[in-house]
Design an enzyme around this catalytic site. Structure first.
Site, PDB file in Angstrom:
ATOM      1  N   LEU A 119      12.859  -8.413   6.859  1.00 25.56           N
ATOM      2  CA  LEU A 119      12.731  -7.651   8.113  1.00 25.56           C
ATOM      3  C   LEU A 119      13.497  -6.333   8.019  1.00 25.56           C
ATOM      4  O   LEU A 119      13.800  -5.706   9.019  1.00 25.56           O
ATOM      5  CB  LEU A 119      13.216  -8.496   9.301  1.00 25.56           C
ATOM      6  CG  LEU A 119      12.435  -9.800   9.515  1.00 25.56           C
ATOM      7  CD1 LEU A 119      13.027 -10.613  10.655  1.00 25.56           C
ATOM      8  CD2 LEU A 119      10.953  -9.522   9.789  1.00 25.56           C
ATOM      9  N   SER A 123      32.204  -4.797   8.917  1.00 23.60           N
ATOM     10  CA  SER A 123      31.033  -5.572   9.345  1.00 23.60           C
ATOM     11  C   SER A 123      31.532  -6.778  10.132  1.00 23.60           C
ATOM     12  O   SER A 123      32.275  -7.606   9.605  1.00 23.60           O
ATOM     13  CB  SER A 123      30.236  -6.041   8.127  1.00 23.60           C
ATOM     14  OG  SER A 123      29.461  -7.167   8.484  1.00 23.60           O
ATOM     15  N   THR A 140       0.838  -1.200   0.000  1.00 23.56           N
ATOM     16  CA  THR A 140       0.000   0.000   0.000  1.00 23.56           C
ATOM     17  C   THR A 140       0.874   1.252   0.000  1.00 23.56           C
ATOM     18  O   THR A 140       0.449   2.302  -0.482  1.00 23.56           O
ATOM     19  CB  THR A 140      -0.925  -0.005   1.231  1.00 23.56           C
ATOM     20  OG1 THR A 140      -0.182  -0.490   2.348  1.00 23.56           O
ATOM     21  CG2 THR A 140      -2.128  -0.899   1.009  1.00 23.56           C
ATOM     22  N   ASP A 141       2.115   1.143   0.532  1.00 26.31           N
ATOM     23  CA  ASP A 141       2.951   2.358   0.598  1.00 26.31           C
ATOM     24  C   ASP A 141       3.405   2.827  -0.784  1.00 26.31           C
ATOM     25  O   ASP A 141       3.689   4.007  -0.964  1.00 26.31           O
ATOM     26  CB  ASP A 141       4.153   2.191   1.555  1.00 26.31           C
ATOM     27  CG  ASP A 141       5.189   1.178   1.088  1.00 26.31           C
ATOM     28  OD1 ASP A 141       4.879   0.358   0.198  1.00 26.31           O
ATOM     29  OD2 ASP A 141       6.315   1.204   1.623  1.00 26.31           O
ATOM     30  N   TYR A 179       9.430  -6.840  -7.639  1.00 20.51           N
ATOM     31  CA  TYR A 179       8.849  -5.767  -6.821  1.00 20.51           C
ATOM     32  C   TYR A 179       8.434  -4.592  -7.714  1.00 20.51           C
ATOM     33  O   TYR A 179       7.314  -4.086  -7.628  1.00 20.51           O
ATOM     34  CB  TYR A 179       9.883  -5.313  -5.783  1.00 20.51           C
ATOM     35  CG  TYR A 179       9.344  -4.276  -4.834  1.00 20.51           C
ATOM     36  CD1 TYR A 179       8.765  -4.650  -3.629  1.00 20.51           C
ATOM     37  CD2 TYR A 179       9.389  -2.929  -5.154  1.00 20.51           C
ATOM     38  CE1 TYR A 179       8.245  -3.701  -2.774  1.00 20.51           C
ATOM     39  CE2 TYR A 179       8.865  -1.978  -4.309  1.00 20.51           C
ATOM     40  CZ  TYR A 179       8.310  -2.364  -3.105  1.00 20.51           C
ATOM     41  OH  TYR A 179       7.788  -1.427  -2.255  1.00 20.51           O
ATOM     42  N   GLY A 196      17.886 -10.611   3.999  1.00 18.62           N
ATOM     43  CA  GLY A 196      17.072 -11.291   2.984  1.00 18.62           C
ATOM     44  C   GLY A 196      15.858 -11.999   3.547  1.00 18.62           C
ATOM     45  O   GLY A 196      15.295 -12.869   2.902  1.00 18.62           O
ATOM     46  N   ASP A 245       9.666   0.907   5.322  1.00 23.88           N
ATOM     47  CA  ASP A 245      10.724   0.273   6.107  1.00 23.88           C
ATOM     48  C   ASP A 245      11.605   1.316   6.799  1.00 23.88           C
ATOM     49  O   ASP A 245      11.913   1.223   7.987  1.00 23.88           O
ATOM     50  CB  ASP A 245      11.600  -0.620   5.215  1.00 23.88           C
ATOM     51  CG  ASP A 245      10.776  -1.625   4.435  1.00 23.88           C
ATOM     52  OD1 ASP A 245       9.588  -1.779   4.737  1.00 23.88           O
ATOM     53  OD2 ASP A 245      11.339  -2.243   3.514  1.00 23.88           O
ATOM     54  N   SER A 303      16.647  -5.384   6.850  1.00 28.24           N
ATOM     55  CA  SER A 303      18.031  -5.190   7.284  1.00 28.24           C
ATOM     56  C   SER A 303      18.648  -3.993   6.564  1.00 28.24           C
ATOM     57  O   SER A 303      19.424  -3.234   7.152  1.00 28.24           O
ATOM     58  CB  SER A 303      18.858  -6.453   7.031  1.00 28.24           C
ATOM     59  OG  SER A 303      18.815  -6.801   5.667  1.00 28.24           O
TER      60      SER A 303
HETATM   61  C1  GLA Z   1       9.265  -3.836   0.946  1.00 24.39           C
HETATM   62  C2  GLA Z   1       9.362  -2.358   0.623  1.00 24.39           C
HETATM   63  C3  GLA Z   1       8.265  -1.560   1.332  1.00 24.39           C
HETATM   64  C4  GLA Z   1       6.887  -2.162   1.078  1.00 24.39           C
HETATM   65  C5  GLA Z   1       6.903  -3.676   1.303  1.00 24.39           C
HETATM   66  C6  GLA Z   1       5.616  -4.342   0.892  1.00 24.39           C
HETATM   67  O1  GLA Z   1       9.523  -4.058   2.300  1.00 24.39           O
HETATM   68  O2  GLA Z   1      10.622  -1.853   1.000  1.00 24.39           O
HETATM   69  O3  GLA Z   1       8.311  -0.215   0.934  1.00 24.39           O
HETATM   70  O4  GLA Z   1       6.415  -1.842  -0.197  1.00 24.39           O
HETATM   71  O5  GLA Z   1       7.963  -4.312   0.612  1.00 24.39           O
HETATM   72  O6  GLA Z   1       4.569  -3.902   1.673  1.00 24.39           O
END
Ligand code: GLA
Length: 408
Positions: free
Chosen positions: A140, A81, A49-50, A236, A137, A187, A142
């Site tokens: 979450l 790292s 949705t973003d 994506y 990967g 994120d 990273s």
């Molecule tokens: C990834 C993208 C976010 C969002 C999600 C799906 O995490 O970085 O901006 O679009 O996928 O909701």
């Protein structure tokens, strides 16, 4: 600099890690050492949705990136790292968004430096050591955590710092332009603005947020499928383009429509015959998912477990059938969670194509879920999962090294 208060619980839960970072930075670093941290995130609901200027409901979590650093007068960064056992270096004058092939991890740092400079923010070079507990990967975030920690590491402590929402936009630009993934703002925003015990309801059109309490009787449990992640930038980016195509066709007839955020169910039904089958399904997911985010906020505040379960299931099924970003492993993980009595709600989280599920679980039932996943998931997939009980934590910021040293 307008620093957030040092989160002491963050120091307490990471003392051994911080000790290692300070030790690796070396005794010569002395009094000028700074420590910054930034969390990963889990999205409770509101997927893709973003990128349509809609609503999302993520929480920053206690899987985090830490950097101990010493600023220096050179216009360059040298970063080690710990997990990768690698030291990389870049000079500010060499920063350029043009590149070919995959980006190495240091480019999330370099890209953030590039985006901060582009935004006219002063930055300072540093020598630092980085450690992360955010699995790479796994969906979450990273990379967002590295970016947000970097904004704090590079910022001139004497300068006035913009709001978290503005810093998140800068880090998003690093990812869009420097790394080449057309991600939304979620994120980076969650990592920048997280609040302890809270999810964040973010309006990605206005770039404003409000905290939403996670009820005290519920735990957030993240189950990692550990399946090889098939998300590349192109899958994506294709989803994003399909949504934009749908919005553009509808906007030809409805001038108020800028993105799918402005489209409701009735409007979509009126124009669906103009869309291809695929674009129609993508739009249906987004239009309903936006509603589900707001319904989830209401269900959380009412403590309505039945409704939370319904909403998470509807979101998962929609991501599987309409948006087509789930995977066999994610579906299996959600099915297993559904067999555990204490699990209130469960769905895939993040961009999909592998990665994690998020479950809301009655406090005290977390181990039941863990045991069910550890027992049933390997048998059904041949893979070894990971289960994380996570807490919602504060967003990115500096940590006072004296607080750390006082506890060692
Ligand atoms: C990834 C993208 C976010 C969002 C999600 C799906 O995490 O970085 O901006 O679009 O996928 O909701």
């Amino acid at each position: 600099m307008t620093d957030p208060t040092t989160d002491r619980s963050a120091i307490d839960r990471n003392l051994p890690r911080m000790a290692t970072l300070l030790e690796r930075l070396g005794p010569s670093a002395g009094a000028s050492v700074r420590v910054v941290r930034a969390p990963g995130r889990v999205n409770l609901i509101g997927e893709y949705t973003d990128v349509n200027q809609g609503w999302v409901l993520p929480a920053a979590i206690d899987l985090e990136v830490w950097i101990a650093l010493e600023a220096w007068d050179l216009p360059e960064v040298e970063l080690t790292s710990i997990e990768l056992g690698e030291t990389r270096r870049f000079r500010f004058e060499d920063l350029s968004p043009e590149h070919e092939g995959a980006r190495p991890w240091i480019d999330y740092v370099a890209g953030t430096a590039w985006a901060m400079r582009e935004a006219g923010l002063p930055i300072r070079g540093f020598r630092g050591v980085l450690s992360s507990t955010v699995p790479v990967g796994s969906g979450l975030s990273s990379s967002a955590a590295v970016e947000m920690a970097t904004t704090w590491a590079l910022a001139d402590p004497a300068a006035v710092r913009p709001q978290p929402g503005a810093m998140a936009l800068i880090a998003q630009r690093a990812e869009n332009r420097y790394v080449g993934v057309q991600c939304g703002i979620m994120d980076q925003y969650a990592s920048a603005a997280g609040q302890r015990g809270m999810a964040l309801l973010i309006d990605t059109r206005s770039n404003e947020f409000s905290p939403v309490s996670v009820p005290a009787d519920l735990s957030i449990v993240v189950c990692d499928t550990r399946a090889p992640r098939r998300l590349d930038g192109s899958a994506y980016n294709t989803r994003r383009t399909e949504c934009e195509t749908g919005a553009r066709i509808i906007a030809e007839h409805e001038p108020t429509v800028r993105t799918l955020r402005d489209v409701d169910k009735d409007m979509l039904a009126r124009y669906r015959h103009l869309l291809t089958e695929t674009v129609g399904r993508r739009c249906e997911h987004i239009v309903n998912e936006d509603d589900r985010v707001l319904e989830t906020v209401a269900a959380l505040s009412a403590g309505d477990h039945g409704e939370l379960g319904r909403l998470f299931a509807a979101s998962h099924n929609s991501l599987r059938d309409l948006f087509e970003v789930s995977s066999k492993e994610l579906d299996v993980m959600v099915e297993i969670a559904g067999t555990v009595p204490g699990v209130v709600a469960s769905r895939m989280t993040g961009a999909g194509f592998g990665g994690c599920t998020v479950s809301l679980v009655l406090r005290g039932s977390e181990d039941e879920l863990r045991n069910a996943v550890m027992r049933d998931y390997p048998a059904r997939t041949g893979l070894t999962p990971a289960v994380h009980m996570v807490d919602a934590v504060d967003g990115a910021g500096p940590v006072d090294p004296r607080e750390v040293l006082a506890r060692l």
